[in-house]
Design an enzyme around this catalytic site. Structure first.
Site, short mmCIF file in Angstrom:
data_model
loop_
_atom_site.label_atom_id
_atom_site.label_comp_id
_atom_site.label_asym_id
_atom_site.label_seq_id
_atom_site.Cartn_x
_atom_site.Cartn_y
_atom_site.Cartn_z
N SER A 64 0.89 -1.22 0.07
CA SER A 64 0.07 -0.19 0.15
C SER A 64 1.02 1.33 0.04
CB SER A 64 -0.87 -0.15 1.26
OG SER A 64 0.16 0.09 2.51
N LYS A 65 0.31 2.45 -0.35
CA LYS A 65 0.81 3.56 -0.31
C LYS A 65 1.49 3.88 1.28
CE LYS A 65 -0.38 8.57 -0.49
NZ LYS A 65 0.98 9.01 0.08
N ARG A 66 0.76 3.35 1.98
CA ARG A 66 1.40 3.39 3.64
C ARG A 66 2.71 2.99 3.76
NH1 ARG A 66 -1.70 2.02 8.25
NH2 ARG A 66 -3.67 2.39 7.24
#
Ligand code: GLU
Length: 510
Positions: free
Chosen positions: A267-269
């Protein structure tokens, strides 16, 4: 493969393109090119609520940067051809007709249930320890409000009165569907577990499922190659093809790209936390004003990025790792796409960039480095930059590393490594460096080997240790104790600059 290959990448313009999406586009592209087929970009923008205006341009720019251009798609000249338009919002008028065909054939029906009624049903089912499925389980009269239980007149009345409705697909009862996936093989699904999915919404737009299948059919898509997250939709899609009596394309669902730990989808996180981009290009979110990092802006070469991505979920069956796009086209095969997710590996990603940098022509690298330097108002000659690159290339992963490793080729050190200065710059070093400056001044043939032999001869003659001269000299020119061969540096920066730097160091460190 004897029939014509037509594949599509069908992103929804809801934000920047995740690298998983880029990989889907890449595999579609490779497959199309391998089979002399057509690679199509179709923008699936039927969900108005999630639509982001600059996302389509981002997708087009990203494919462009990656060097995987589409043959048919929504931009410029490519939008022509008998299969367009390539934006679903521009095909809006098409879909209702197909929903009506399904209603006529008895494969779809009107449903008037409000969101409140539906959540009530859900609650009731939950209370009885059951899950609510909108299908034949709930087709008893009086429960749901749809054209399967209401009379024709009642349905017409509701429609005439302007009541909101959706159109749902009528999943068959008691059937075992046999689905085929090029990567996963045969999958069996019990139709009793399927929801009667909404295929047409109350806002007059089709849902993803209907628009996707109708467009794949009208655009004569031969192979649907897409992410694993769409596997649960496969049964409905195959049922839709069958209901329309259309030929079913071949399907291939690609494995997920996983977090470096292998636990869950990347994910972007993860990227934010671990310090790497998950998008090809940087992206400015107009709503949150948040800027996401991109591979392009982080200094990755697009060919290295593509090479890295190609191996996240596919393998060539050999130990070869470096592939040009043309080589990939040649060897790519859906049968070598893995079923299980592929872990993202930052070290490996950086390694690919380093490998590509080493292969690149110094003149080409010099152009990029010149651009980088111009942002610092440094404008050296191209030949000079090429030479610097040849001296420090081996240690570089990125163009910006040339600056980190070799800034001293372009400007005098702004400071001196404190620890090294304390250790290497002794009481008498200033005097030695001053004498050395005179020696260097007197050298005429100012090339590395000659400077080296003259300086070394002088050190020997003076009965000094090499370290007591060479290390302060390196400190004076570089600002620290690292860097390539010292006499190469001296030849490169020239006599005047060498002497200036020595004098400056004497002033600062003595
Ligand atoms: N619009 C879908 C997406 O955003 C396309 C899925 C498919 O390729 O069928 O990924």
């Amino acid at each position: 493969m004897n029939s014509t290959v037509r594949v599509r990448f069908a992103p929804s313009p809801t934000g920047p393109l995740h690298i998983g999406g880029v990989r889907t586009a890449l595999y579609n592209y490779l497959f199309a090119k391998k089979h002399s087929g057509t690679f199509i970009l179709r923008i699936e923008d039927t969900d108005q609520k999630r639509y982001v205006p600059n996302a389509e341009q981002y997708i087009v720019d990203a494919l462009d940067w990656c060097g995987i251009p589409f043959d048919e798609g929504p931009k410029g000249a490519k939008s022509k051809g008998s299969f367009g338009p390539y934006r679903q919002s521009e095909r809006k008028h098409l879909y209702r007709k197909y929903a009506d065909i399904l209603i006529d054939k008895g494969w779809a029906y009107f449903a008037f249930d409000t969101p409140e009624q539906l959540s009530l049903h859900r609650k009731k089912n939950e209370e009885n320890g059951e899950t609510f499925i909108y299908n034949w389980h709930n087709r008893k009269a009086g429960e749901l409000m749809n054209s399967l239980v209401l009379s024709k007149e009642e349905v017409q009345e509701k429609i005439n009165a302007g009541q909101d409705y959706v159109i749902r697909f009528k999943s068959p009862k008691d059937e075992i569907l046999t689905l085929n996936d090029e990567i996963r093989g045969t999958i069996k699904i019990d139709t009793n577990t399927l929801d009667d999915k909404v295929i047409f919404k109350s806002d007059g737009m089709p849902t993803y499922h209907l628009a996707n299948v109708v467009d794949d059919h009208l655009m004569e898509i031969s192979h649907v190659i897409r992410g694993e997250e769409w596997l649960p939709s496969l049964s409905l899609h195959v049922l839709l093809y069958k209901a329309f009596e259309w030929e079913v394309p071949l399907f291939a669902h690609l494995p997920l790209i996983l977090k470096p730990t292998g636990k869950g989808k990347l994910s972007k996180r993860d990227g934010d936390q671990l310090g790497f981009p998950v998008f090809p290009l940087s992206y400015f979110d107009e709503k949150t004003r948040d800027v996401s990092r991109g591979y392009r802006e982080e200094g990755y070469f697009s060919d290295a990025f593509i090479n890295m991505l190609s191996l996240l979920g596919w393998n060539p069956g050999t130990t070869q790792e470096i592939f040009s796009l043309n080589e990939l086209i040649e060897v790519f095969d859906l049968s070598r796409v893995s079923k299980s997710g592929a872990k993202f590996n930052l070290e490996k990603t950086r390694w690919f960039n380093q490998q590509y940098l080493q292969q690149k022509d110094n003149s080409l690298l010099a152009e990029s480095l010149l651009l980088f330097l111009s942002k610092k108002n440094i404008y050296p000659k191209k030949k000079y930059v090429e030479k610097v690159i040849s001296l420090i290339k081996e240690r570089a992963f990125f163009i910006s590393d040339f600056w980190v490793i070799g800034a001293f080729f372009f400007e005098a050190p702004r400071s001196f490594d404190q620890k090294a200065s304390r250790k290497k710059w002794k009481e008498n070093t200033g005097i030695i460096m001053n004498d050395l400056a005179h020696i260097i001044l007197s050298i005429n043939n100012f090339i590395s080997s000659n400077i080296e032999s003259k300086v070394k001869a002088w050190i020997t003659e003076q009965n000094m240790g090499f370290g007591s001269v060479m290390q302060p000299l390196r400190l004076s020119l570089v600002g620290a104790l690292h860097g390539p061969h010292l006499f190469d540096i001296i030849e490169m920066i020239g006599k005047e600059e060498t002497i200036n730097r020595i004098q400056h160091a004497i002033k600062e460190l003595s």
